[in-house]
Design a protein around this motif. Structure first.
Motif, PDB file in Angstrom:
ATOM      1  N   HIS A  11       1.125  -1.028  -0.236  1.00  0.00           N
ATOM      2  CA  HIS A  11       0.056   0.472   0.009  1.00  0.00           C
ATOM      3  C   HIS A  11       1.040   1.472   0.332  1.00  0.00           C
ATOM      4  N   CYS A  12       2.025   1.258   0.359  1.00  0.00           N
ATOM      5  CA  CYS A  12       3.256   2.688   0.341  1.00  0.00           C
ATOM      6  C   CYS A  12       4.658   2.212  -0.567  1.00  0.00           C
ATOM      7  N   THR A  13       5.200   2.658  -0.657  1.00  0.00           N
ATOM      8  CA  THR A  13       6.116   2.820  -1.393  1.00  0.00           C
ATOM      9  C   THR A  13       7.356   2.366   0.016  1.00  0.00           C
ATOM     10  N   GLY A  14       7.039   2.377   1.182  1.00  0.00           N
ATOM     11  CA  GLY A  14       8.092   1.884   2.407  1.00  0.00           C
ATOM     12  C   GLY A  14       7.539   0.162   1.688  1.00  0.00           C
ATOM     13  N   CYS A  15       6.860  -0.536   1.832  1.00  0.00           N
ATOM     14  CA  CYS A  15       6.218  -1.684   1.253  1.00  0.00           C
ATOM     15  C   CYS A  15       6.769  -2.310   0.281  1.00  0.00           C
ATOM     16  N   SER A  16       6.730  -1.807  -0.539  1.00  0.00           N
ATOM     17  CA  SER A  16       8.112  -2.017  -2.335  1.00  0.00           C
ATOM     18  C   SER A  16       9.436  -2.299  -1.894  1.00  0.00           C
ATOM     19  N   SER A  17       9.812  -1.018  -1.768  1.00  0.00           N
ATOM     20  CA  SER A  17      11.061  -1.688  -0.845  1.00  0.00           C
ATOM     21  C   SER A  17      11.693  -2.467   0.203  1.00  0.00           C
ATOM     22  N   LEU A  18      11.156  -2.432   1.357  1.00  0.00           N
ATOM     23  CA  LEU A  18      11.042  -4.402   1.769  1.00  0.00           C
ATOM     24  C   LEU A  18      11.003  -5.404   0.757  1.00  0.00           C
ATOM     25  N   ILE A  19       9.944  -5.253   0.098  1.00  0.00           N
ATOM     26  CA  ILE A  19       9.911  -6.203  -0.290  1.00  0.00           C
ATOM     27  C   ILE A  19      10.703  -6.805  -2.109  1.00  0.00           C
ATOM     28  N   LYS A  20      11.261  -5.725  -2.029  1.00  0.00           N
ATOM     29  CA  LYS A  20      12.977  -5.506  -3.219  1.00  0.00           C
ATOM     30  C   LYS A  20      13.988  -5.704  -1.646  1.00  0.00           C
ATOM     31  N   MET A  21      13.897  -5.791  -1.081  1.00  0.00           N
ATOM     32  CA  MET A  21      15.321  -5.382  -0.809  1.00  0.00           C
ATOM     33  C   MET A  21      15.108  -7.322   0.128  1.00  0.00           C
ATOM     34  N   THR A  22      14.310  -7.983   0.007  1.00  0.00           N
ATOM     35  CA  THR A  22      13.672  -8.938   0.584  1.00  0.00           C
ATOM     36  C   THR A  22      14.267  -9.793  -0.762  1.00  0.00           C
ATOM     37  N   LEU A  23      13.567  -9.802  -1.100  1.00  0.00           N
ATOM     38  CA  LEU A  23      14.211 -10.502  -3.017  1.00  0.00           C
ATOM     39  C   LEU A  23      15.147 -10.971  -3.117  1.00  0.00           C
ATOM     40  N   GLU A  24      15.629  -9.459  -2.768  1.00  0.00           N
ATOM     41  CA  GLU A  24      17.591  -9.282  -2.867  1.00  0.00           C
ATOM     42  C   GLU A  24      18.663  -9.884  -1.871  1.00  0.00           C
ATOM     43  N   ASP A  25      17.955 -10.226  -0.842  1.00  0.00           N
ATOM     44  CA  ASP A  25      18.493 -10.910   0.400  1.00  0.00           C
ATOM     45  C   ASP A  25      18.440 -12.723  -0.094  1.00  0.00           C
ATOM     46  N   GLU A  26      16.700 -12.757  -0.878  1.00  0.00           N
ATOM     47  CA  GLU A  26      17.458 -13.982  -1.457  1.00  0.00           C
ATOM     48  C   GLU A  26      17.963 -14.294  -2.254  1.00  0.00           C
ATOM     49  N   GLY A  27      18.861 -14.069  -3.561  1.00  0.00           N
ATOM     50  CA  GLY A  27      19.427 -13.935  -4.114  1.00  0.00           C
ATOM     51  C   GLY A  27      19.135 -13.647  -5.991  1.00  0.00           C
ATOM     52  N   LEU A  28      18.182 -13.112  -5.713  1.00  0.00           N
ATOM     53  CA  LEU A  28      17.304 -12.644  -6.936  1.00  0.00           C
ATOM     54  C   LEU A  28      17.886 -10.855  -7.472  1.00  0.00           C
ATOM     55  N   THR A  29      17.875 -10.919  -8.772  1.00  0.00           N
ATOM     56  CA  THR A  29      18.611 -10.213  -9.036  1.00  0.00           C
ATOM     57  C   THR A  29      17.565  -9.430  -9.866  1.00  0.00           C
ATOM     58  N   ASN A  30      18.337  -7.326 -10.863  1.00  0.00           N
ATOM     59  CA  ASN A  30      17.567  -6.941 -11.121  1.00  0.00           C
ATOM     60  C   ASN A  30      15.795  -6.795 -10.546  1.00  0.00           C
ATOM     61  N   VAL A  31      15.977  -6.717  -8.652  1.00  0.00           N
ATOM     62  CA  VAL A  31      14.725  -6.877  -9.061  1.00  0.00           C
ATOM     63  C   VAL A  31      14.059  -5.460  -9.484  1.00  0.00           C
ATOM     64  N   ASN A  32      12.544  -5.536  -9.358  1.00  0.00           N
ATOM     65  CA  ASN A  32      11.853  -3.966  -9.744  1.00  0.00           C
ATOM     66  C   ASN A  32      10.739  -4.448  -9.592  1.00  0.00           C
ATOM     67  N   VAL A  33      10.076  -3.377  -7.932  1.00  0.00           N
ATOM     68  CA  VAL A  33       8.694  -3.856  -7.767  1.00  0.00           C
ATOM     69  C   VAL A  33       7.666  -2.775  -7.694  1.00  0.00           C
ATOM     70  N   ASP A  34       7.124  -2.745  -8.372  1.00  0.00           N
ATOM     71  CA  ASP A  34       6.091  -1.475  -8.643  1.00  0.00           C
ATOM     72  C   ASP A  34       4.416  -1.870  -7.904  1.00  0.00           C
ATOM     73  N   ILE A  35       4.512  -0.255  -7.608  1.00  0.00           N
ATOM     74  CA  ILE A  35       3.551  -0.433  -6.366  1.00  0.00           C
ATOM     75  C   ILE A  35       1.813  -0.067  -7.383  1.00  0.00           C
ATOM     76  N   LYS A  36       2.364   0.339  -8.462  1.00  0.00           N
ATOM     77  CA  LYS A  36       1.166   1.500  -9.314  1.00  0.00           C
ATOM     78  C   LYS A  36       0.405   0.000  -9.582  1.00  0.00           C
ATOM     79  N   THR A  37       1.123  -1.208 -10.142  1.00  0.00           N
ATOM     80  CA  THR A  37       0.323  -2.434 -10.732  1.00  0.00           C
ATOM     81  C   THR A  37       1.024  -3.496  -9.916  1.00  0.00           C
ATOM     82  N   ASN A  38       1.255  -3.472  -8.797  1.00  0.00           N
ATOM     83  CA  ASN A  38       1.451  -4.649  -7.284  1.00  0.00           C
ATOM     84  C   ASN A  38       2.362  -5.716  -8.813  1.00  0.00           C
ATOM     85  N   THR A  39       3.093  -5.163  -8.972  1.00  0.00           N
ATOM     86  CA  THR A  39       3.883  -6.598  -9.491  1.00  0.00           C
ATOM     87  C   THR A  39       5.452  -6.286  -9.472  1.00  0.00           C
TER      88      THR A  39
END
Length: 74
Positions: A11-39
């Motif tokens: 629901h906010c940019t803080g959410c998208s930042s947290l998800i991006k960081m967590t995905l990167e911590d799991e070893g995924l790369t070139n992560v882009n989280v889009d709050i507008k499209t929820n993808t």
């Protein structure tokens, strides 16, 4: 391989930042989280979709209130 998922619970940019960081911590790369499209899009060296699903399940198990669905190869 490049993947895209839909994310529920953001629901906010803080959410998208947290998800991006967590995905990167799991070893995924070139992560882009889009709050507008929820993808999120990301790349993974894990060549089997089942291994990517395992990684995503681990990530979202640690992120209370968020979930993902519709994993697609893009």
């Amino acid at each position: 391989m490049k993947y895209q998922i839909e994310i529920k619970g953001m629901h906010c940019t803080g959410c998208s930042s947290l998800i991006k960081m967590t995905l990167e911590d799991e070893g995924l790369t070139n992560v882009n989280v889009d709050i507008k499209t929820n993808t999120a899009t990301f790349e993974s060296s894990l060549n089997e979709p089942s291994k990517v699903k395992e990684a995503l399940s681990k990530v979202f198990a640690d992120l209370n209130g968020y979930s993902y669905e519709n994993i697609q190869i893009v």
